[in-house]
Design a protein around this motif. Structure first.
Motif, PDB file in Angstrom:
ATOM      1  N   TYR A  80       0.836  -1.187   0.000  1.00  0.00           N
ATOM      2  CA  TYR A  80       0.000   0.000   0.000  1.00  0.00           C
ATOM      3  C   TYR A  80       0.874   1.241   0.000  1.00  0.00           C
ATOM      4  N   LYS A  81       0.555   2.174  -0.878  1.00  0.00           N
ATOM      5  CA  LYS A  81       1.302   3.432  -0.935  1.00  0.00           C
ATOM      6  C   LYS A  81       0.398   4.575  -0.510  1.00  0.00           C
ATOM      7  N   THR A  82       0.963   5.482   0.244  1.00  0.00           N
ATOM      8  CA  THR A  82       0.218   6.661   0.651  1.00  0.00           C
ATOM      9  C   THR A  82       0.243   7.681  -0.478  1.00  0.00           C
ATOM     10  N   HIS A  83      -0.585   8.697  -0.343  1.00  0.00           N
ATOM     11  CA  HIS A  83      -0.603   9.777  -1.325  1.00  0.00           C
ATOM     12  C   HIS A  83       0.763  10.442  -1.406  1.00  0.00           C
ATOM     13  N   LEU A  84       1.391  10.623  -0.260  1.00  0.00           N
ATOM     14  CA  LEU A  84       2.708  11.256  -0.219  1.00  0.00           C
ATOM     15  C   LEU A  84       3.744  10.424  -0.981  1.00  0.00           C
ATOM     16  N   ALA A  85       3.663   9.100  -0.890  1.00  0.00           N
ATOM     17  CA  ALA A  85       4.609   8.246  -1.613  1.00  0.00           C
ATOM     18  C   ALA A  85       4.456   8.425  -3.123  1.00  0.00           C
ATOM     19  N   TYR A  86       3.205   8.521  -3.604  1.00  0.00           N
ATOM     20  CA  TYR A  86       2.987   8.740  -5.034  1.00  0.00           C
ATOM     21  C   TYR A  86       3.503  10.114  -5.461  1.00  0.00           C
ATOM     22  N   VAL A  87       3.298  11.126  -4.638  1.00  0.00           N
ATOM     23  CA  VAL A  87       3.790  12.468  -4.965  1.00  0.00           C
ATOM     24  C   VAL A  87       5.315  12.456  -5.031  1.00  0.00           C
ATOM     25  N   LYS A  88       5.959  11.771  -4.095  1.00  0.00           N
ATOM     26  CA  LYS A  88       7.416  11.727  -4.079  1.00  0.00           C
ATOM     27  C   LYS A  88       7.982  10.984  -5.297  1.00  0.00           C
ATOM     28  N   GLU A  89       7.186  10.055  -5.864  1.00  0.00           N
ATOM     29  CA  GLU A  89       7.623   9.381  -7.080  1.00  0.00           C
ATOM     30  C   GLU A  89       7.641  10.345  -8.267  1.00  0.00           C
ATOM     31  N   ARG A  90       6.697  11.279  -8.293  1.00  0.00           N
ATOM     32  CA  ARG A  90       6.568  12.194  -9.429  1.00  0.00           C
ATOM     33  C   ARG A  90       7.434  13.436  -9.291  1.00  0.00           C
ATOM     34  N   ARG A  91       7.733  13.858  -8.077  1.00  0.00           N
ATOM     35  CA  ARG A  91       8.443  15.125  -7.836  1.00  0.00           C
ATOM     36  C   ARG A  91       9.756  14.884  -7.111  1.00  0.00           C
ATOM     37  N   SER A  92      10.757  15.686  -7.444  1.00  0.00           N
ATOM     38  CA  SER A  92      12.014  15.620  -6.705  1.00  0.00           C
ATOM     39  C   SER A  92      11.912  16.547  -5.486  1.00  0.00           C
ATOM     40  N   ASP A  93      12.887  16.473  -4.605  1.00  0.00           N
ATOM     41  CA  ASP A  93      12.896  17.346  -3.430  1.00  0.00           C
ATOM     42  C   ASP A  93      12.994  18.809  -3.841  1.00  0.00           C
ATOM     43  N   ALA A  94      13.746  19.083  -4.894  1.00  0.00           N
ATOM     44  CA  ALA A  94      13.881  20.471  -5.376  1.00  0.00           C
ATOM     45  C   ALA A  94      12.544  20.992  -5.888  1.00  0.00           C
ATOM     46  N   ASP A  95      11.796  20.142  -6.617  1.00  0.00           N
ATOM     47  CA  ASP A  95      10.466  20.549  -7.087  1.00  0.00           C
ATOM     48  C   ASP A  95       9.548  20.845  -5.905  1.00  0.00           C
ATOM     49  N   GLY A  96       9.616  19.995  -4.877  1.00  0.00           N
ATOM     50  CA  GLY A  96       8.784  20.199  -3.694  1.00  0.00           C
ATOM     51  C   GLY A  96       9.099  21.507  -2.995  1.00  0.00           C
ATOM     52  N   GLU A  97      10.385  21.822  -2.877  1.00  0.00           N
ATOM     53  CA  GLU A  97      10.790  23.092  -2.248  1.00  0.00           C
ATOM     54  C   GLU A  97      10.274  24.281  -3.058  1.00  0.00           C
ATOM     55  N   ALA A  98      10.359  24.203  -4.393  1.00  0.00           N
ATOM     56  CA  ALA A  98       9.897  25.301  -5.246  1.00  0.00           C
ATOM     57  C   ALA A  98       8.389  25.498  -5.124  1.00  0.00           C
ATOM     58  N   ILE A  99       7.635  24.396  -5.105  1.00  0.00           N
ATOM     59  CA  ILE A  99       6.174  24.484  -4.974  1.00  0.00           C
ATOM     60  C   ILE A  99       5.799  25.055  -3.612  1.00  0.00           C
ATOM     61  N   LEU A 100       6.493  24.612  -2.546  1.00  0.00           N
ATOM     62  CA  LEU A 100       6.226  25.123  -1.208  1.00  0.00           C
ATOM     63  C   LEU A 100       6.533  26.617  -1.125  1.00  0.00           C
ATOM     64  N   ALA A 101       7.648  27.051  -1.695  1.00  0.00           N
ATOM     65  CA  ALA A 101       8.013  28.469  -1.669  1.00  0.00           C
ATOM     66  C   ALA A 101       6.974  29.305  -2.415  1.00  0.00           C
ATOM     67  N   GLU A 102       6.482  28.796  -3.544  1.00  0.00           N
ATOM     68  CA  GLU A 102       5.462  29.514  -4.318  1.00  0.00           C
ATOM     69  C   GLU A 102       4.161  29.636  -3.523  1.00  0.00           C
ATOM     70  N   ALA A 103       3.745  28.549  -2.864  1.00  0.00           N
ATOM     71  CA  ALA A 103       2.511  28.570  -2.078  1.00  0.00           C
ATOM     72  C   ALA A 103       2.638  29.522  -0.888  1.00  0.00           C
ATOM     73  N   LEU A 104       3.800  29.537  -0.238  1.00  0.00           N
ATOM     74  CA  LEU A 104       4.007  30.440   0.891  1.00  0.00           C
ATOM     75  C   LEU A 104       4.009  31.901   0.433  1.00  0.00           C
ATOM     76  N   ALA A 105       4.579  32.169  -0.728  1.00  0.00           N
ATOM     77  CA  ALA A 105       4.581  33.532  -1.254  1.00  0.00           C
ATOM     78  C   ALA A 105       3.156  34.009  -1.534  1.00  0.00           C
ATOM     79  N   LYS A 106       2.307  33.124  -2.060  1.00  0.00           N
ATOM     80  CA  LYS A 106       0.901  33.486  -2.314  1.00  0.00           C
ATOM     81  C   LYS A 106       0.175  33.789  -1.007  1.00  0.00           C
TER      82      LYS A 106
END
Length: 115
Positions: A80-106
């Motif tokens: 069984y895979k969690t939603h987070l596991a599927y997201v981590k398969e599609r995105r790298s850590d750098a992508d995650g940091e960029a998305i988080l920074a964009e959301a925080l800026a908004k």
């Protein structure tokens, strides 16, 4: 004699039935299937019916094949895979940091607009 007025009778299909009432059954033959646990299943098929290549073992549920020496392999169980596991398969850590920074800026921009 007991009281009551019970109706005695039979229901449809309850009596003894012979071949003459049911009709002739199709000629059959048995086919052996073996699973990975070496269980043998012997379902019967009509002579003119197409026999399946595999059959589910009634004892353990694994797929069974006709070759006793090489039965089908058991299916692979995916964990069984969690939603987070599927997201981590599609995105790298750098992508995650960029998305988080964009959301925080908004969010910060919205807060500055509210005050």
């Amino acid at each position: 004699m007991t009281g009551g007025n019970a109706i005695r009778g039979t229901r449809v299909g309850s009596g003894p039935m012979g071949e003459s009432e049911r009709g002739e059954s199709a000629p059959r033959h048995r086919v052996s299937y073996w699973c990975a646990n070496n269980h043998e299943s012997r379902p019967s098929f009509a002579l003119d019916a197409e026999e399946p290549e595999s059959w589910d073992c009634p004892r353990c549920g694994l797929p069974a094949g006709r070759d006793q020496a090489a039965p089908p392999a058991p299916p692979r169980n995916e964990p069984y895979k969690t939603h987070l596991a599927y997201v981590k398969e599609r995105r790298s850590d750098a992508d995650g940091e960029a998305i988080l920074a964009e959301a925080l800026a908004k969010l910060r921009a919205q807060r500055e607009g509210d005050f």
